[in-house]
Design an enzyme around this catalytic site. Structure first.
Site, PDB file in Angstrom:
ATOM      1  N   GLU A  77       0.845  -1.200   0.000  1.00 26.33           N
ATOM      2  CA  GLU A  77       0.000   0.000   0.000  1.00 26.33           C
ATOM      3  C   GLU A  77       0.879   1.248   0.000  1.00 26.33           C
ATOM      4  OE1 GLU A  77      -2.587   1.434  -0.705  1.00 26.33           O
ATOM      5  OE2 GLU A  77      -4.112   1.336   0.860  1.00 26.33           O
ATOM      6  N   PHE A 109      -0.735  16.367   4.113  1.00 32.19           N
ATOM      7  CA  PHE A 109      -0.960  15.786   2.790  1.00 32.19           C
ATOM      8  C   PHE A 109       0.328  15.731   1.972  1.00 32.19           C
ATOM      9  CE2 PHE A 109      -2.611  15.589  -1.554  1.00 32.19           C
ATOM     10  CZ  PHE A 109      -3.512  14.546  -1.408  1.00 32.19           C
ATOM     11  N   ARG A 114       1.549  12.150  -9.503  1.00 32.67           N
ATOM     12  CA  ARG A 114       2.030  10.783  -9.259  1.00 32.67           C
ATOM     13  C   ARG A 114       3.416  10.533  -9.850  1.00 32.67           C
ATOM     14  NH1 ARG A 114      -2.462   7.794  -7.460  1.00 32.67           N
ATOM     15  NH2 ARG A 114      -4.441   8.265  -8.462  1.00 32.67           N
TER      16      ARG A 114
HETATM   17  P1  5GP Z   1      -7.195   5.554   4.807  1.00 29.86           P
HETATM   18  O1  5GP Z   1      -8.318   4.649   4.435  1.00 29.86           O
HETATM   19  O2  5GP Z   1      -6.066   4.856   5.537  1.00 29.86           O
HETATM   20  O3  5GP Z   1      -7.671   6.766   5.555  1.00 29.86           O
HETATM   21  O4  5GP Z   1      -6.649   6.188   3.491  1.00 29.86           O
HETATM   22  C1  5GP Z   1      -5.889   5.534   2.605  1.00 29.86           C
HETATM   23  C2  5GP Z   1      -5.923   6.221   1.265  1.00 29.86           C
HETATM   24  O5  5GP Z   1      -6.142   7.643   1.365  1.00 29.86           O
HETATM   25  C3  5GP Z   1      -4.590   6.064   0.587  1.00 29.86           C
HETATM   26  O6  5GP Z   1      -4.518   4.859  -0.118  1.00 29.86           O
HETATM   27  C4  5GP Z   1      -4.522   7.303  -0.274  1.00 29.86           C
HETATM   28  O7  5GP Z   1      -5.162   7.048  -1.516  1.00 29.86           O
HETATM   29  C5  5GP Z   1      -5.319   8.350   0.461  1.00 29.86           C
HETATM   30  N1  5GP Z   1      -4.432   9.271   1.225  1.00 29.86           N
HETATM   31  C6  5GP Z   1      -4.361   9.395   2.563  1.00 29.86           C
HETATM   32  N2  5GP Z   1      -3.461  10.334   2.922  1.00 29.86           N
HETATM   33  C7  5GP Z   1      -2.938  10.816   1.765  1.00 29.86           C
HETATM   34  C8  5GP Z   1      -1.928  11.811   1.471  1.00 29.86           C
HETATM   35  O8  5GP Z   1      -1.305  12.453   2.336  1.00 29.86           O
HETATM   36  N3  5GP Z   1      -1.662  12.013   0.153  1.00 29.86           N
HETATM   37  C9  5GP Z   1      -2.288  11.332  -0.840  1.00 29.86           C
HETATM   38  N4  5GP Z   1      -1.939  11.634  -2.094  1.00 29.86           N
HETATM   39  N5  5GP Z   1      -3.249  10.392  -0.603  1.00 29.86           N
HETATM   40  C10 5GP Z   1      -3.554  10.132   0.688  1.00 29.86           C
END
Ligand code: 5GP
Length: 179
Positions: free
Chosen positions: A101, A154, A167
């Site tokens: 992941e 972020f 990306r």
């Molecule tokens: P979770 O379900 O753990 O809250 O979030 C996971 C998903 O959120 C990641 O696979 C990603 O797609 C997105 N995400 C969470 N934090 C970030 C971040 O700081 N940057 C980016 N680009 N995506 C994030």
């Protein structure tokens, strides 16, 4: 040097060298821990495509790799949001699965996906994430391999996007806080 992605400015956070060095270490450790176990790596699209690719190049034991996309839909009121996978064609029974992941933030995605994966009766499920924001974690989750523990800000680059963009960078950038 700061970069612009759509309407936001980002500052350098992890260099290409730092990322690659850490990936070498993770791959070495995983290769040691899964020696003789023929693991199946499962990369979660889209975000993990670069990480999974670089990690897998450094894996030195017999193993296979596959990629899936996770889709969420509203389940019954008792089950809430259900996360399921598309694109998984492998037989998981008796395979040691290593989820690859890009980032675990709240943990919601992984904690709702793991139970549906367990139903396919793999020998074991291990999570390997490049980035982890412990301050944002809201769902109970054990992360077995973590590349970098980062603050709750972020980030983009190295596969991670902001609204689909960013990306392609070899480095990881962090959002610039308004001064
Ligand atoms: P979770 O379900 O753990 O809250 O979030 C996971 C998903 O959120 C990641 O696979 C990603 O797609 C997105 N995400 C969470 N934090 C970030 C971040 O700081 N940057 C980016 N680009 N995506 C994030």
């Amino acid at each position: 040097m700061s970069i612009q992605v759509l309407d936001k400015t980002f500052v350098p956070y992890l260099s290409e060298q730092e990322i690659q060095n850490r990936i070498n270490q993770l791959a070495l450790q995983i290769s040691k821990d899964f020696e003789g176990k023929n693991p199946l790596f499962i990369g979660i699209l889209n975000g993990s495509f670069m990480f999974a690719s670089d990690l897998y190049k450094d894996i030195s034991i017999p193993s296979t790799i596959s990629f899936i996309k996770l889709v969420s839909y509203k389940g019954t009121s008792s089950s809430g949001t259900v996360i399921t996978s598309i694109g998984l064609e492998e037989d998981l029974s008796d395979r040691h699965v290593i989820i690859v992941e890009d980032i675990v933030d709240t943990g919601k995605t992984m904690s709702s996906f793991i139970p549906s994966l367990q139903k396919l009766q793999p020998a074991s499920v291990t999570i390997c994430t490049l980035l982890h924001k412990p301050d944002a974690l809201q769902f109970p989750l054990t992360l077995d391999y973590i590349g970098f523990v980062i603050p709750d800000k972020f980030v983009v680059g190295y596969g991670l996007d902001y609204d689909g963009y960013g990306r392609n960078f070899r480095e990881i950038f962090q959002i610039k806080q308004p001064s």
